[in-house]
Design a protein around this motif. Structure first.
Motif, PDB file in Angstrom:
ATOM      1  N   LEU A 130      13.381 -27.698  19.171  1.00  0.00           N
ATOM      2  CA  LEU A 130      12.527 -27.781  17.988  1.00  0.00           C
ATOM      3  C   LEU A 130      12.192 -29.245  17.722  1.00  0.00           C
ATOM      4  O   LEU A 130      13.080 -30.056  17.436  1.00  0.00           O
ATOM      5  CB  LEU A 130      13.254 -27.166  16.786  1.00  0.00           C
ATOM      6  N   TYR A 131      10.906 -29.572  17.813  1.00  0.00           N
ATOM      7  CA  TYR A 131      10.455 -30.949  17.602  1.00  0.00           C
ATOM      8  C   TYR A 131      10.676 -31.343  16.143  1.00  0.00           C
ATOM      9  O   TYR A 131      10.234 -30.658  15.216  1.00  0.00           O
ATOM     10  CB  TYR A 131       8.975 -31.058  17.962  1.00  0.00           C
ATOM     11  N   HIS A 181      13.929 -35.347  19.177  1.00  0.00           N
ATOM     12  CA  HIS A 181      12.969 -36.393  18.844  1.00  0.00           C
ATOM     13  C   HIS A 181      11.995 -36.587  20.000  1.00  0.00           C
ATOM     14  O   HIS A 181      12.215 -36.106  21.113  1.00  0.00           O
ATOM     15  CB  HIS A 181      13.697 -37.696  18.526  1.00  0.00           C
ATOM     16  N   ARG A 182      10.957 -37.320  19.735  1.00  0.00           N
ATOM     17  CA  ARG A 182       9.898 -37.496  20.745  1.00  0.00           C
ATOM     18  C   ARG A 182      10.411 -38.172  22.007  1.00  0.00           C
ATOM     19  O   ARG A 182       9.883 -37.944  23.093  1.00  0.00           O
ATOM     20  CB  ARG A 182       8.746 -38.311  20.155  1.00  0.00           C
ATOM     21  N   THR A 183      11.443 -39.037  21.886  1.00  0.00           N
ATOM     22  CA  THR A 183      11.950 -39.723  23.072  1.00  0.00           C
ATOM     23  C   THR A 183      12.465 -38.732  24.109  1.00  0.00           C
ATOM     24  O   THR A 183      12.419 -39.007  25.309  1.00  0.00           O
ATOM     25  CB  THR A 183      13.075 -40.701  22.693  1.00  0.00           C
ATOM     26  N   TRP A 231      14.188 -32.662  29.666  1.00  0.00           N
ATOM     27  CA  TRP A 231      14.384 -31.604  28.672  1.00  0.00           C
ATOM     28  C   TRP A 231      14.060 -30.213  29.204  1.00  0.00           C
ATOM     29  O   TRP A 231      14.548 -29.205  28.680  1.00  0.00           O
ATOM     30  CB  TRP A 231      13.532 -31.886  27.435  1.00  0.00           C
ATOM     31  N   GLU A 232      13.230 -30.144  30.252  1.00  0.00           N
ATOM     32  CA  GLU A 232      12.821 -28.841  30.761  1.00  0.00           C
ATOM     33  C   GLU A 232      13.996 -28.017  31.296  1.00  0.00           C
ATOM     34  O   GLU A 232      13.966 -26.788  31.257  1.00  0.00           O
ATOM     35  CB  GLU A 232      11.784 -28.998  31.878  1.00  0.00           C
ATOM     36  N   THR A 233      15.040 -28.716  31.796  1.00  0.00           N
ATOM     37  CA  THR A 233      16.191 -28.020  32.355  1.00  0.00           C
ATOM     38  C   THR A 233      16.921 -27.241  31.263  1.00  0.00           C
ATOM     39  O   THR A 233      17.381 -27.810  30.285  1.00  0.00           O
ATOM     40  CB  THR A 233      17.157 -29.030  32.999  1.00  0.00           C
ATOM     41  N   GLY A 234      17.009 -25.946  31.438  1.00  0.00           N
ATOM     42  CA  GLY A 234      17.728 -25.128  30.469  1.00  0.00           C
ATOM     43  C   GLY A 234      16.950 -24.796  29.218  1.00  0.00           C
ATOM     44  O   GLY A 234      17.498 -24.204  28.294  1.00  0.00           O
ATOM     45  N   CYS A 235      15.676 -25.173  29.143  1.00  0.00           N
ATOM     46  CA  CYS A 235      14.872 -24.900  27.948  1.00  0.00           C
ATOM     47  C   CYS A 235      14.134 -23.575  28.113  1.00  0.00           C
ATOM     48  O   CYS A 235      13.441 -23.361  29.112  1.00  0.00           O
ATOM     49  CB  CYS A 235      13.880 -26.027  27.702  1.00  0.00           C
ATOM     50  N   ALA A 236      14.261 -22.691  27.139  1.00  0.00           N
ATOM     51  CA  ALA A 236      13.528 -21.428  27.149  1.00  0.00           C
ATOM     52  C   ALA A 236      12.210 -21.553  26.398  1.00  0.00           C
ATOM     53  O   ALA A 236      11.199 -20.977  26.812  1.00  0.00           O
ATOM     54  CB  ALA A 236      14.368 -20.321  26.523  1.00  0.00           C
ATOM     55  N   MET A 237      12.213 -22.325  25.284  1.00  0.00           N
ATOM     56  CA  MET A 237      10.998 -22.438  24.480  1.00  0.00           C
ATOM     57  C   MET A 237      10.984 -23.779  23.753  1.00  0.00           C
ATOM     58  O   MET A 237      12.011 -24.232  23.243  1.00  0.00           O
ATOM     59  CB  MET A 237      10.905 -21.293  23.471  1.00  0.00           C
ATOM     60  N   ALA A 259       2.421 -39.279  19.270  1.00  0.00           N
ATOM     61  CA  ALA A 259       3.758 -39.278  19.866  1.00  0.00           C
ATOM     62  C   ALA A 259       3.772 -38.755  21.299  1.00  0.00           C
ATOM     63  O   ALA A 259       4.574 -39.224  22.125  1.00  0.00           O
ATOM     64  CB  ALA A 259       4.706 -38.440  19.007  1.00  0.00           C
ATOM     65  N   LEU A 260       2.856 -37.820  21.622  1.00  0.00           N
ATOM     66  CA  LEU A 260       3.040 -37.059  22.859  1.00  0.00           C
ATOM     67  C   LEU A 260       1.844 -37.021  23.801  1.00  0.00           C
ATOM     68  O   LEU A 260       1.942 -36.422  24.884  1.00  0.00           O
ATOM     69  CB  LEU A 260       3.438 -35.615  22.509  1.00  0.00           C
ATOM     70  N   ASN A 261       0.738 -37.628  23.448  1.00  0.00           N
ATOM     71  CA  ASN A 261      -0.394 -37.620  24.377  1.00  0.00           C
ATOM     72  C   ASN A 261      -0.033 -38.307  25.685  1.00  0.00           C
ATOM     73  O   ASN A 261       0.766 -39.246  25.725  1.00  0.00           O
ATOM     74  CB  ASN A 261      -1.600 -38.323  23.752  1.00  0.00           C
ATOM     75  N   GLY A 262      -0.625 -37.846  26.756  1.00  0.00           N
ATOM     76  CA  GLY A 262      -0.373 -38.439  28.070  1.00  0.00           C
ATOM     77  C   GLY A 262       0.701 -37.686  28.821  1.00  0.00           C
ATOM     78  O   GLY A 262       0.700 -36.455  28.903  1.00  0.00           O
ATOM     79  N   GLU A 263       1.655 -38.415  29.371  1.00  0.00           N
ATOM     80  CA  GLU A 263       2.686 -37.832  30.229  1.00  0.00           C
ATOM     81  C   GLU A 263       3.520 -36.757  29.534  1.00  0.00           C
ATOM     82  O   GLU A 263       3.789 -35.709  30.135  1.00  0.00           O
ATOM     83  CB  GLU A 263       3.588 -38.934  30.779  1.00  0.00           C
ATOM     84  N   PRO A 264       3.945 -36.937  28.257  1.00  0.00           N
ATOM     85  CA  PRO A 264       4.705 -35.849  27.625  1.00  0.00           C
ATOM     86  C   PRO A 264       3.922 -34.546  27.555  1.00  0.00           C
ATOM     87  O   PRO A 264       4.469 -33.473  27.844  1.00  0.00           O
ATOM     88  CB  PRO A 264       5.010 -36.399  26.225  1.00  0.00           C
ATOM     89  N   ASN A 265       2.648 -34.620  27.195  1.00  0.00           N
ATOM     90  CA  ASN A 265       1.848 -33.395  27.142  1.00  0.00           C
ATOM     91  C   ASN A 265       1.653 -32.781  28.528  1.00  0.00           C
ATOM     92  O   ASN A 265       1.629 -31.552  28.679  1.00  0.00           O
ATOM     93  CB  ASN A 265       0.485 -33.672  26.514  1.00  0.00           C
ATOM     94  N   ARG A 266       1.529 -33.628  29.535  1.00  0.00           N
ATOM     95  CA  ARG A 266       1.399 -33.107  30.895  1.00  0.00           C
ATOM     96  C   ARG A 266       2.647 -32.313  31.266  1.00  0.00           C
ATOM     97  O   ARG A 266       2.565 -31.229  31.855  1.00  0.00           O
ATOM     98  CB  ARG A 266       1.185 -34.258  31.885  1.00  0.00           C
TER      99      ARG A 266
END
Length: 667
Positions: free
Chosen positions: A5-6, A37-39, A46-52, A66-73
């Motif tokens: 949860l962001y 947090h955004r970091t 974070w993708e490892t073990g994340c369901a949603m 906070a998230l445009n670019g690589e995080p959104n990709r």
């Protein structure tokens, strides 16, 4: 599995709180709900073990910042590869291909594309006029009409799906012309179209499910997650308190319908939701109240020693011990609860602090040992049986070993055995080495790094105090976590008939089981917290083990449920772990680490000759060799540069078994 949860730039604190509570109630039995947090999204795995991933209500523009670019990709790739995304209000705007917000309003207009584009069209808002940032002046309760054929599978019967539901609304948009997109399913629509929505013949879409590759996004323009009994809205905007009270009163009647709708929407995504009971009543996850800690001991000295210390450190009139994190109240079993202590607990609850923790001790003059409270007070754990098993197993191995586990504090419900001990230095100082704290249910269990341990009834979770002398230089303290892990596995697999129970070790401190379909599932973990006092490392060793619980993953007893083997009890398993660790630890203190231990450890772990990629070393391919005998590091050899070896510290690295990676651990 985690639900992230962001909770950072742009997120509304109240929306985060409401969303967290709703996720806990409907999904918390099977998923760990973690605020991030955004970091984390910017730079951690974070993708490892994340369901949603969940983006709550708030403000869309700061989300972009906070998230445009690589995080959104990475977010898009996560969903496309099978992950899930939940966007509520601002989180729904943010996940649309384009946003048209308050067109024509020079102070608020936003007409821009968005990077994620899970909804492949335009999100236009506000649906209803009057929105003001940081205010409830434009808020209202609105009706949404349910598209019954999209969610009926999430209800006990199709006839249980309501025609419409009242929901809280404040500034959300609607999804323009969803029928034009083959990957979009509308789950519900606004009943009363706003002035912007007149070109939507079927009604403006309020909630949509978008298929994205192998995954999906649930986008919600309203706030079905808001708790109708919450006072937070009133506190946030006292100027509009009369209006807010009207909204909350209106929502009270629809509270159950909103929860059932959310449950059905989550079920549509494939999430493991809470069940209905036999009377079709939703079985929400309710956080139980903290219960007292009961003191027990295999003999009088194991109660008298720590009790004398705790009483000496507490106020002699109130018997309150105020420590760094918690307040303890120490009283005899039959003595009444002081009203002042009850009031103090209520005051701490209002300050969002844990209540006063009751420590109840039995009559130490009682001649029969072990000394325990009546079994009626601890129906989920039989203390007398635990001490009987401890003595029996200790006598069976007939070795001169340290005696651990002879004293135990037990609670049916507690925040976390680990945090209660290691965050209260006065309390910790009074517990002798080998002392245990055990809980049947933890509501805030701690795991390694930022993770929590989801504690369900039937799990075995405990913490043990161990003081390891610094002068034992031949016995480095880092190996203790490995010995505890092997003690868990071997104490079960060495039992007659249980030798083939497929329990394995994952470096550095997890217990896995191989299921009947060949998958490896985590069933346990170990966390060691350390401090230093005099000449000792003071360790608090926390263990969590899925023994009999069916959620959030398989349990140990599940692995042989269909066989002739008897299910293992918590009392039996705990005694087996402690006595096995006594043998290992005694040998370790005498002789240090060696083949006597490592041969068995390697036999049980998952990693011999495994080829992994070091994401911390430019994706270099390496082969796992073993563990270094000096500092307990993972020892690997480079395949790209034969003869080049690395020692990797357990506190900084973690296996992603599914991807064959060794990644930096998220802290």
């Amino acid at each position: 599995m985690n639900i992230l949860l962001y909770d950072d730039l742009g997120a509304s604190p109240n929306s985060v709180k409401q969303t967290y509570n709703a996720l806990k109630e409907l999904l918390g039995h099977a998923y760990d709900i973690i605020r991030i947090h955004r970091t984390i999204l910017q730079s951690e795995p974070w993708e490892t073990g994340c369901a949603m991933l969940v983006m709550p209500g708030g403000r869309d523009l700061p989300y972009c910042e906070a998230l445009n670019g690589e995080p959104n990709r990475r977010i898009y790739q996560f969903v496309e590869n099978g992950g899930l995304y939940l966007g509520i209000c601002a989180g729904a705007y943010y996940a649309s291909q384009g946003i048209e917000f308050e067109r024509g309003n020079p102070m608020m207009e936003i007409i821009q594309p968005r990077e994620l584009g899970f909804y492949p069209g335009l999100s236009r808002g506000t649906t209803y006029p009057g929105f003001v940032y940081n205010s409830e002046s434009g808020a209202r309760s609105i009706s949404v009409v349910i598209e019954k054929d999209t969610v009926y599978d999430g209800y006990p019967a199709a006839s249980d799906v309501p025609d419409e539901i009242k929901m809280y609304y404040n500034g959300g948009g609607y999804f323009v012309h969803p029928e034009e997109h083959s990957n979009v399913t509308v789950l519900c629509r606004f009943k009363d179209p706003g002035p912007l929505c007149l070109d939507e013949p079927k009604g403006p879409a309020a909630v949509v499910h978008c298929k994205v590759g192998k995954g999906g996004a649930l986008l919600i323009a309203t706030h079905p997650e808001y708790d109708a009994s919450s006072e937070d809205l009133l506190l946030a905007d006292s100027a509009n308190s009369k209006k807010v009270r009207g909204i909350l009163n209106d929502l009270v009647l629809s509270e159950l319908k909103r929860k059932q709708f959310l449950r059905a929407a989550f079920a549509r995504l494939g999430l493991r939701v809470v069940p209905f009971d036999d009377n079709n009543i939703l079985q929400e996850n309710k956080i139980p109240n903290i219960t007292p800690l009961y003191m027990s001991g295999i003999s009088n000295e194991w109660i008298h020693g720590p009790l004398s210390y705790l009483l000496n450190k507490s106020d002699k009139y109130s018997r309150l011990l105020k420590d760094a994190s918690d307040i303890f109240h120490i009283r005899e079993l039959d003595s009444p609860l002081d009203d002042d202590v009850h009031i103090l607990s209520m005051c701490r609850a209002k300050e969002d602090k844990p209540p006063v923790i009751e420590i109840l001790y039995p009559d130490t003059s009682y001649p029969v040992e072990p000394i325990c409270p009546p079994s009626s007070m601890t129906p989920q754990f039989n203390l007398v049986e635990y001490y009987r098993q401890l003595t029996q197993k200790r006598n069976a191995h007939q070795e001169n070993t340290p005696q651990l586990g002879n004293g135990l504090l037990y609670a049916e419900v507690i925040d976390s055995t680990q945090t209660m001990i290691d965050r209260n230095s006065i309390f910790l100082a009074g517990l002798p080495t080998g002392y245990l704290c055990l809980a049947s249910t933890q509501i805030a269990g701690r795991g390694r790094g930022r993770n929590s341990w989801i504690s369900q009834s039937g799990a075995l979770q405990f913490s043990m105090v161990l003081r390891h002398n610094v002068h034992l230089r031949h016995a480095p303290v880092v190996f203790i976590q490995y010995m505890v892990a092997l003690s868990i596995v071997e104490s079960i697999r060495e039992r007659p008939g249980y030798e083939d129970v497929p329990l394995r070790l994952k470096w550095p401190n997890d217990i896995y089981v191989e299921t009947s379909d060949g998958e490896q599932k985590k069933v346990g973990g170990i966390l060691v917290s350390s401090s230093f006092a005099s000449d000792d490392f003071v360790l608090v060793i926390g263990c969590g083990l899925n023994l009999s619980n069916r959620f959030p993953t398989v349990s140990i007893n599940d692995t042989f449920r269909d066989s002739s083997l008897a299910p293992l009890s918590a009392e039996d398993v705990l005694a087996g772990i402690i006595t096995k660790f006594e043998v290992y630890y005694g040998h370790f203190c005498r002789d240090g680490i060696g083949s006597w231990f490592l041969d068995t450890y390697y036999k049980r772990w998952l990693h011999s000759n495994t080829i992994v990629t070091l994401t911390t070393h430019n994706d270099e391919k390496v082969k796992v060799i073993g563990i270094t005998k000096d500092h307990g590091m993972l020892y690997v050899e480079s395949l790209d540069r034969p003869g080049k070896f690395y020692g990797l510290q357990p506190d900084g690295n973690s296996f992603d078994m599914m991807k064959g990676l060794l990644v930096r651990k998220t802290l």
